[in-house]
Design a protein around this motif. Structure first.
Motif, mmCIF file in Angstrom:
data_model
loop_
_atom_site.group_PDB
_atom_site.id
_atom_site.type_symbol
_atom_site.label_atom_id
_atom_site.label_comp_id
_atom_site.label_asym_id
_atom_site.label_seq_id
_atom_site.Cartn_x
_atom_site.Cartn_y
_atom_site.Cartn_z
ATOM 1 N N GLU A 193 14.699 -41.696 -32.521
ATOM 2 C CA GLU A 193 16.139 -41.090 -32.352
ATOM 3 C C GLU A 193 16.111 -39.738 -33.507
ATOM 4 O O GLU A 193 15.766 -39.934 -34.672
ATOM 5 C CB GLU A 193 17.302 -41.993 -32.741
ATOM 6 C CG GLU A 193 17.187 -43.268 -31.765
ATOM 7 C CD GLU A 193 18.584 -44.093 -31.925
ATOM 8 O OE1 GLU A 193 19.429 -43.602 -32.763
ATOM 9 O OE2 GLU A 193 18.446 -45.192 -31.531
ATOM 10 N N ILE A 253 18.283 -35.908 -34.454
ATOM 11 C CA ILE A 253 19.585 -35.258 -34.172
ATOM 12 C C ILE A 253 19.009 -33.793 -34.160
ATOM 13 O O ILE A 253 18.018 -33.516 -35.022
ATOM 14 C CB ILE A 253 20.621 -35.390 -35.304
ATOM 15 C CG1 ILE A 253 21.326 -37.049 -34.958
ATOM 16 C CG2 ILE A 253 21.605 -34.558 -35.218
ATOM 17 C CD1 ILE A 253 22.202 -37.535 -36.263
ATOM 18 N N GLN A 309 20.333 -29.323 -33.105
ATOM 19 C CA GLN A 309 21.175 -28.604 -32.896
ATOM 20 C C GLN A 309 20.842 -26.988 -32.200
ATOM 21 O O GLN A 309 19.496 -26.858 -32.583
ATOM 22 C CB GLN A 309 22.306 -28.157 -34.232
ATOM 23 C CG GLN A 309 21.293 -27.504 -35.224
ATOM 24 C CD GLN A 309 22.094 -26.948 -36.708
ATOM 25 O OE1 GLN A 309 23.362 -27.253 -36.623
ATOM 26 N NE2 GLN A 309 21.488 -26.329 -37.488
ATOM 27 N N GLU A 353 25.578 -29.963 -31.148
ATOM 28 C CA GLU A 353 24.733 -30.787 -31.645
ATOM 29 C C GLU A 353 24.436 -31.743 -30.613
ATOM 30 O O GLU A 353 25.219 -32.156 -29.836
ATOM 31 C CB GLU A 353 25.544 -31.476 -32.847
ATOM 32 C CG GLU A 353 24.439 -32.464 -33.568
ATOM 33 C CD GLU A 353 25.215 -32.922 -35.058
ATOM 34 O OE1 GLU A 353 25.553 -32.060 -35.885
ATOM 35 O OE2 GLU A 353 25.727 -34.270 -34.848
ATOM 36 N N TYR A 354 23.137 -32.427 -30.769
ATOM 37 C CA TYR A 354 22.709 -33.614 -29.547
ATOM 38 C C TYR A 354 22.005 -34.669 -30.520
ATOM 39 O O TYR A 354 21.364 -34.218 -31.552
ATOM 40 C CB TYR A 354 21.944 -32.611 -28.659
ATOM 41 C CG TYR A 354 20.727 -31.839 -28.940
ATOM 42 C CD1 TYR A 354 19.418 -32.708 -29.089
ATOM 43 C CD2 TYR A 354 20.693 -30.669 -29.435
ATOM 44 C CE1 TYR A 354 18.257 -32.039 -29.693
ATOM 45 C CE2 TYR A 354 19.636 -30.026 -30.000
ATOM 46 C CZ TYR A 354 18.263 -30.736 -30.099
ATOM 47 O OH TYR A 354 17.176 -29.957 -30.425
ATOM 48 N N THR A 355 21.735 -35.565 -29.747
ATOM 49 C CA THR A 355 20.660 -36.598 -30.301
ATOM 50 C C THR A 355 19.696 -36.943 -29.023
ATOM 51 O O THR A 355 20.014 -37.067 -28.027
ATOM 52 C CB THR A 355 21.300 -37.802 -30.627
ATOM 53 O OG1 THR A 355 22.427 -37.749 -31.464
ATOM 54 C CG2 THR A 355 20.398 -39.126 -31.133
ATOM 55 N N ARG A 410 28.374 -40.184 -28.970
ATOM 56 C CA ARG A 410 27.818 -41.240 -29.482
ATOM 57 C C ARG A 410 28.424 -42.381 -28.256
ATOM 58 O O ARG A 410 27.606 -43.507 -28.393
ATOM 59 C CB ARG A 410 28.364 -41.721 -30.919
ATOM 60 C CG ARG A 410 27.722 -42.784 -31.627
ATOM 61 C CD ARG A 410 28.063 -42.976 -33.025
ATOM 62 N NE ARG A 410 29.437 -43.191 -33.095
ATOM 63 C CZ ARG A 410 29.960 -44.559 -33.485
ATOM 64 N NH1 ARG A 410 28.964 -45.464 -33.610
ATOM 65 N NH2 ARG A 410 31.163 -44.774 -33.744
#
Length: 285
Positions: free
Chosen positions: A5, A7, A9, A22-24, A44
């Motif tokens: 995982e 994170i 941007q 922002e993303y994951t 989330r």
């Protein structure tokens, strides 16, 4: 199965300025899936589904659309529309170097997914549409969100007070969905009013004619006894799109509290989209 995982941007430019999103990412590989959250909710909310799909070998990305979660939250209603959010999804694919993705989402995210399929059909490998907001949901949507827009604009202290009460609660010490509810209440009056205004006074979804022209395969999930997201809208959408399959959830909470059946349906659908031959891009004559 554990999956990686990360994170990330990126930035989007518009006539009104430059904003950070922002993303994951979950997992890896070229079988991309993008998941989009509900209105005012954080990305989330799709973490459990993203992990389940990534465990099946899919490369999943959850995105905070502008005005949501950890992305920027400008207070200008002119920057919020279904088309603007769809353009942000395409910009995410460009940023990731993903030629195509299965694009899906819940409620607002479902409608944005449809907009992406209309805006950039060659980038959409398939659609996962949960709880779309279409013709049968207009009145309930107005009743639910008009008071919120009024409170955010004319009684901003109510939104600020909720933020001050909920933000200090450690998310790691409450159940997952309680944490999502707390994150959803962590709002700023100006951006809440702007987001709801942008939705109310823009187009909520592509027209029926445009929806009928969507050629991407689609998995459409509808909920019983949900006035804001009536199953009739989901069934109507599945009937409009030529390559859609309709799945009825057993309850409004099934995908949240007992997700195994719908997770499996989503994984099988997304994997099937990537196993099928890539659609040829249409060239205008």
């Amino acid at each position: 199965m554990l999956v990686s995982e990360r994170i990330g941007q990126f930035f989007v430019e518009s006539d009104y300025g430059r904003d950070r999103l922002e993303y994951t990412e979950y997992g890896s590989g070229d079988a991309w899936v993008v998941l989009l959250h509900g209105q005012l909710m954080p990305r989330r909310m799709h973490q459990p589904l993203a992990r389940a799909l990534a465990a099946e070998g899919l490369h999943v990305v959850t995105l905070d659309l502008l005005g949501h979660g950890r992305s920027d939250r400008p207070a200008d209603p002119l920057v919020y529309s279904m088309t603007d959010w769809a353009e942000q999804v395409v910009a995410l694919l460009d940023h990731l170097g993903a030629p195509q993705a299965v694009v899906g989402g819940t409620s607002l995210g479902a409608n944005v997914s449809l907009e992406v399929a209309v805006l950039a059909p060659d980038r959409v490998r398939g659609l996962i549409v949960e709880m779309p907001v279409l013709n049968n949901a207009v009145e309930a949507g107005i009743l639910a969100f008009a008071p919120l827009m009024f409170a955010a604009r004319f009684l901003p202290f109510t939104v600020t007070a909720l933020r001050l009460l909920t933000r200090p609660v450690p998310r790691g010490f409450v159940p997952f969905w309680a944490g999502i509810a707390l994150d959803t209440l962590d709002q700023r009056p100006g951006s809440v009013a702007a987001v709801v205004h942008g939705i109310f006074f823009g187009r909520v979804a592509p027209s029926s004619r445009q929806r009928r022209a969507i050629q991407a395969p689609a998995l459409v999930v509808g909920h019983p006894a949900d006035p804001i997201h009536p199953a009739a809208d989901a069934a109507m959408l599945a009937g409009e799109m030529p390559r859609a399959t309709f799945v009825r959830a057993r309850s409004i909470l099934e995908w949240r509290v007992a997700p195994e059946r719908l997770n499996r349906a989503a994984a099988e659908f997304a994997l099937g989209c990537w196993k099928s031959p890539r659609r040829a891009r249409r060239v205008g004559g």
